[in-house]
Design an enzyme around this catalytic site. Structure first.
Site, PDB file in Angstrom:
ATOM      1  N   PRO A   1      17.527  21.991   2.927  1.00  0.00           N
ATOM      2  CG  PRO A   1      18.965  20.447   3.526  1.00  0.00           C
ATOM      3  CD  PRO A   1      18.711  21.964   3.149  1.00  0.00           C
ATOM      4  CG  ASN A   2      14.875  17.155   3.821  1.00  0.00           C
ATOM      5  OD1 ASN A   2      14.323  16.605   2.683  1.00  0.00           O
ATOM      6  ND2 ASN A   2      15.755  17.062   4.151  1.00  0.00           N
TER       7      ASN A   2
ATOM      8  NE  ARG B   1      11.782  17.370   7.744  1.00  0.00           N
ATOM      9  CZ  ARG B   1      12.802  18.199   8.100  1.00  0.00           C
ATOM     10  NH1 ARG B   1      12.892  19.405   7.774  1.00  0.00           N
ATOM     11  NH2 ARG B   1      13.932  17.429   8.506  1.00  0.00           N
TER      12      ARG B   1
ATOM     13  CE1 TYR C   1      12.379  20.247  11.912  1.00  0.00           C
ATOM     14  CE2 TYR C   1      11.497  18.123  11.072  1.00  0.00           C
ATOM     15  CZ  TYR C   1      12.596  18.859  11.615  1.00  0.00           C
ATOM     16  OH  TYR C   1      13.861  18.283  11.759  1.00  0.00           O
TER      17      TYR C   1
ATOM     18  CG  ASN D   1      15.881  26.133   9.109  1.00  0.00           C
ATOM     19  OD1 ASN D   1      16.682  25.429   9.104  1.00  0.00           O
ATOM     20  ND2 ASN D   1      14.596  26.017   9.436  1.00  0.00           N
TER      21      ASN D   1
ATOM     22  CB  ALA E   1      20.110  17.758   7.593  1.00  0.00           C
TER      23      ALA E   1
ATOM     24  CG  HIS F   1      22.920  19.408  12.266  1.00  0.00           C
ATOM     25  ND1 HIS F   1      22.907  20.198  13.220  1.00  0.00           N
ATOM     26  CD2 HIS F   1      21.792  19.145  11.936  1.00  0.00           C
ATOM     27  CE1 HIS F   1      21.451  20.608  13.626  1.00  0.00           C
ATOM     28  NE2 HIS F   1      20.989  19.770  12.577  1.00  0.00           N
TER      29      HIS F   1
ATOM     30  CG  ASP G   1      34.584  27.384   4.501  1.00  0.00           C
ATOM     31  OD1 ASP G   1      34.672  27.490   5.891  1.00  0.00           O
ATOM     32  OD2 ASP G   1      35.078  26.404   3.997  1.00  0.00           O
TER      33      ASP G   1
ATOM     34  CD  GLU H   1      22.888  27.503  13.865  1.00  0.00           C
ATOM     35  OE1 GLU H   1      23.794  28.328  14.126  1.00  0.00           O
ATOM     36  OE2 GLU H   1      22.569  26.294  14.176  1.00  0.00           O
TER      37      GLU H   1
ATOM     38  CG  HIS I   1      18.018  25.113  13.987  1.00  0.00           C
ATOM     39  ND1 HIS I   1      18.461  24.443  12.714  1.00  0.00           N
ATOM     40  CD2 HIS I   1      18.934  25.699  14.418  1.00  0.00           C
ATOM     41  CE1 HIS I   1      19.585  24.725  12.517  1.00  0.00           C
ATOM     42  NE2 HIS I   1      19.925  25.390  13.611  1.00  0.00           N
ATOM     43  CG  LEU I   2      10.743  25.540  11.627  1.00  0.00           C
ATOM     44  CD1 LEU I   2      11.384  24.816  10.400  1.00  0.00           C
ATOM     45  CD2 LEU I   2       9.196  25.974  11.613  1.00  0.00           C
ATOM     46  CB  SER I   3      12.940  21.413  15.964  1.00  0.00           C
ATOM     47  OG  SER I   3      14.254  21.301  15.222  1.00  0.00           O
TER      48      SER I   3
ATOM     49  NE  ARG J   1      14.651  17.157  16.504  1.00  0.00           N
ATOM     50  CZ  ARG J   1      14.381  17.223  15.090  1.00  0.00           C
ATOM     51  NH1 ARG J   1      14.622  18.490  14.558  1.00  0.00           N
ATOM     52  NH2 ARG J   1      14.229  16.120  14.213  1.00  0.00           N
TER      53      ARG J   1
ATOM     54  NE  ARG K   1      17.499  16.006  14.348  1.00  0.00           N
ATOM     55  CZ  ARG K   1      17.284  15.688  13.102  1.00  0.00           C
ATOM     56  NH1 ARG K   1      17.405  16.651  12.290  1.00  0.00           N
ATOM     57  NH2 ARG K   1      16.765  14.534  12.613  1.00  0.00           N
TER      58      ARG K   1
HETATM   59  C1  DQA Z   1      15.887  22.037  11.408  1.00  0.00           C
HETATM   60  C2  DQA Z   1      16.567  21.075  12.174  1.00  0.00           C
HETATM   61  C3  DQA Z   1      17.643  20.323  11.344  1.00  0.00           C
HETATM   62  O1  DQA Z   1      18.462  19.492  12.558  1.00  0.00           O
HETATM   63  C4  DQA Z   1      16.806  19.521  10.591  1.00  0.00           C
HETATM   64  O2  DQA Z   1      17.741  18.515   9.769  1.00  0.00           O
HETATM   65  C5  DQA Z   1      15.880  20.228   9.568  1.00  0.00           C
HETATM   66  C6  DQA Z   1      15.288  21.294  10.285  1.00  0.00           C
HETATM   67  C7  DQA Z   1      14.720  23.012  12.033  1.00  0.00           C
HETATM   68  O3  DQA Z   1      14.136  23.830  11.414  1.00  0.00           O
HETATM   69  O4  DQA Z   1      14.258  22.738  13.070  1.00  0.00           O
HETATM   70  O5  DQA Z   1      16.089  19.853   8.355  1.00  0.00           O
HETATM   71  O6  DQA Z   1      16.644  23.155  10.765  1.00  0.00           O
END
Ligand code: DQA
Length: 146
Positions: A10-11, A18, A23, A74, A77, A80, A87, A98, A100-102, A107, A111
């Site tokens: 998502p997102n 964003r 990011y 990735n 959210a 978390h 599962d 797994e 994550h960009l950040s 943070r 997270r």
């Molecule tokens: C994220 C980190 C997550 O906490 C956040 O909700 C995202 C992006 C990252 O790529 O840094 O949507 O997965």
């Protein structure tokens, strides 16, 4: 040929627009093209998919079984919050990294929790869009040592 699924949650379709201070300015289509180019150079097949829906991500993870050798995930959210995605990764039995960009550990405290870490081969975070290239390299090395 080794086949990888690069799955974004998502997102992440909003990348570039964003919170660029968190990011970066690279868009999702640019990241996906980067993944395709990097995989092509490694002679690895690469399928990309993004959804804002938990169930759609779960369907992709299930469908990866027997089709893809590894998943770069990735989950945004959902990382978390989602026992269901954890599962799905455990059921599919496809090695998953797994991503994550950040740097999620630098943070907010919510997270720092990851359901995915319990089932992932490992985690890459904090390297922005380049993290996808790192994750592909890490997966290829992991599969070679399997
Ligand atoms: C994220 C980190 C997550 O906490 C956040 O909700 C995202 C992006 C990252 O790529 O840094 O949507 O997965």
């Amino acid at each position: 040929m080794t086949s990888l699924l690069v799955l974004n949650g998502p997102n992440l379709n909003m990348l570039g627009i964003r919170q660029p201070e968190v990011y970066g300015r690279v868009t999702l289509p640019e990241i996906e093209a980067m993944c395709q180019d990097h995989c092509r150079a490694l002679n690895v097949d690469c399928v990309v998919f993004q959804s804002n829906y938990e169930g759609a991500l779960i369907d992709q993870i299930h469908a990866a079984r027997g089709i893809h050798d590894g998943i770069v995930l990735n989950a945004g959210a959902y990382t978390h919050t989602s026992v269901a995605i954890m599962d799905a990764v455990a059921s599919a039995e496809v090695p998953t990294i797994e991503l994550h960009l950040s740097n999620v550990h630098a943070r907010e405290a919510f997270r720092h929790v990851s359901f995915l870490s319990k089932v992932a081969v490992g985690t890459i975070c904090g390297f922005g869009a380049h993290g996808y290239v790192l994750a592909i390299d890490a997966m290829v090395a992991h599969l070679a040592n399997d």
